[in-house]
Write an enzyme that holds these catalytic residues in place. Structure first.
Site, short mmCIF file in Angstrom:
data_model
loop_
_atom_site.label_atom_id
_atom_site.label_comp_id
_atom_site.label_asym_id
_atom_site.label_seq_id
_atom_site.Cartn_x
_atom_site.Cartn_y
_atom_site.Cartn_z
N ASP A 52 19.08 -32.67 3.28
CA ASP A 52 18.40 -33.96 3.41
C ASP A 52 17.02 -33.89 2.77
O ASP A 52 16.30 -34.90 2.74
CB ASP A 52 18.34 -34.42 4.87
CG ASP A 52 17.57 -33.46 5.77
OD1 ASP A 52 17.20 -32.37 5.30
OD2 ASP A 52 17.34 -33.82 6.93
N SER A 53 16.66 -32.71 2.21
CA SER A 53 15.48 -32.61 1.35
C SER A 53 15.65 -33.52 0.13
O SER A 53 14.68 -33.76 -0.61
CB SER A 53 15.23 -31.17 0.91
OG SER A 53 16.41 -30.59 0.40
N ASP A 91 23.89 -31.72 4.95
CA ASP A 91 23.04 -32.03 6.11
C ASP A 91 23.44 -33.34 6.75
O ASP A 91 23.62 -34.36 6.06
CB ASP A 91 21.57 -32.17 5.66
CG ASP A 91 20.77 -30.91 5.87
OD1 ASP A 91 21.11 -30.12 6.77
OD2 ASP A 91 19.80 -30.72 5.12
N LYS A 121 25.56 -29.27 8.31
CA LYS A 121 24.43 -28.58 8.93
C LYS A 121 23.64 -29.60 9.75
O LYS A 121 23.56 -30.76 9.35
CB LYS A 121 23.52 -27.95 7.86
CG LYS A 121 22.23 -27.34 8.42
CD LYS A 121 21.52 -26.45 7.42
CE LYS A 121 20.56 -27.15 6.51
NZ LYS A 121 19.45 -27.88 7.19
N GLU A 123 20.00 -29.84 12.61
CA GLU A 123 18.80 -29.16 13.09
C GLU A 123 18.72 -29.17 14.61
O GLU A 123 19.04 -30.18 15.25
CB GLU A 123 17.54 -29.86 12.53
CG GLU A 123 17.44 -29.80 11.01
CD GLU A 123 16.20 -30.51 10.47
OE1 GLU A 123 15.34 -30.95 11.28
OE2 GLU A 123 16.10 -30.62 9.25
N GLU A 190 14.01 -21.36 9.29
CA GLU A 190 13.00 -21.85 8.36
C GLU A 190 11.59 -21.55 8.86
O GLU A 190 11.22 -21.90 9.99
CB GLU A 190 13.18 -23.36 8.14
CG GLU A 190 12.16 -23.93 7.15
CD GLU A 190 12.51 -25.31 6.61
OE1 GLU A 190 13.59 -25.85 6.92
OE2 GLU A 190 11.68 -25.84 5.84
O1 KIV Z 1 17.28 -29.97 3.44
C1 KIV Z 1 17.12 -28.82 3.00
O2 KIV Z 1 16.94 -28.58 1.80
C2 KIV Z 1 17.15 -27.72 3.96
C3 KIV Z 1 16.81 -26.36 3.47
C4 KIV Z 1 15.35 -26.24 3.22
C5 KIV Z 1 17.31 -25.30 4.36
O3 KIV Z 1 17.43 -27.93 5.10
#
Ligand code: KIV
Length: 272
Positions: A52-53, A91, A121, A123, A190
């Site tokens: 989600d980055s 994510d 994934k 959090e 992280e």
């Molecule tokens: O969203 C992302 O890129 C991440 C990584 C930094 C692990 O969660």
């Protein structure tokens, strides 16, 4: 005469588990689009994360909070089309799994059905355990994410290193064990102290993937545009860059502009 075996061996969660057992490091990177993922596919990368980055890197938001599930699905399906060998993890974005495990399962199912990815994934620890359990019960592999959890930035108010005191470190160890017991196949750590990441990695049987967590994790992940030197003005201590492609791209576009303005592009050989 025997022919060479050209079938691509797909990385699975089982492969990652056996890599941990053998002490072989896991290499993970992010990708958000078909063009970049096609280049990633020419390497021996083990895991590709559609993070989600993308909210920061692709959309220019200050946090990861605004990105939607529909947008993640567009990015993820583009990436999946480019990849053959790596495990693809997507994510779950903010607001699609917290506090409602039925919503979490529905979000995870949309990702799996509409993108062709291999896993999701999310959090958090104890507070999202019910969501994790429900998703796992549907047969969807889950990667956890502890330490700096960017979706909670408004709660913490800073992107500083996490779990630097004993209480937070013990909480992180507790959550890591809960995620493992629930059945998560790997956990991202992280921005936590290297000694803590090493301890967690030794105590867990599932692989840990570090970002800003030192060399003791079982694998490493970086954001593709950060490690290629494309992202501007983001230089955390943990980031190693492998090229300055941002400057190269700007220079190439500037040359193109000059060639168009001067009339030197296109030349006779570049026309019909
Ligand atoms: O969203 C992302 O890129 C991440 C990584 C930094 C692990 O969660």
């Amino acid at each position: 005469m025997a022919y060479l075996q050209t079938d691509v061996t797909k990385v699975t969660t089982k492969v990652l588990q056996s890599m941990k057992m053998r002490g072989e490091k896991i290499a993970m990177i992010t990708a958000y689009d078909y063009s970049m993922a096609s280049l990633v596919n020419n390497t021996q990368i083990d895991v590709v994360l559609v993070g989600d980055s993308a909210a920061n890197v692709m959309q220019g938001h200050k946090t990861t909070l605004p990105i939607t599930l529909d947008e993640m699905i567009v990015y993820a399906s583009s990436v999946v089309r480019a990849l053959s060998r790596p495990l693809v993890v997507v994510d779950l974005p903010f607001g699609t799994y917290q506090g409602n495990s039925k919503l979490a399962l529905a979000s995870a199912i949309r990702i799996m059905k509409e993108t062709g990815a291999d896993a999701i994934k999310l959090e958090g620890g104890e507070e999202v355990l019910e969501s994790i359990n429900r998703i796992l019960c549907a047969g969807i592999p889950v990667m956890g994410h502890l330490g700096l959890t960017p979706q909670s930035i408004n709660k913490f108010g800073t992107y500083a290193v996490r779990a630097t005191n004993d209480e937070e470190a013990n909480q992180l160890i507790h959550n890591a064990k809960l995620l493992q017991e629930a059945g998560c196949f790997a956990i991202v750590l992280e921005k936590i102290p290297a000694v803590l990441a090493e301890q967690v990695s030794k105590e867990l049987s599932v692989p840990t993937i570090g970002i800003g967590a030192g060399s003791g994790a079982d694998g490493q992940v970086l954001v593709l545009q950060d490690m290629l030197g494309i992202t501007q003005q983001f230089k955390p201590r943990y980031l190693r860059t492998y090229g300055s492609f941002g400057a190269d791209i700007t220079s190439a576009i500037s040359q193109y502009v000059n060639d168009v303005k001067s009339g030197s592009f296109p030349n006779e050989k570049e026309q019909y």
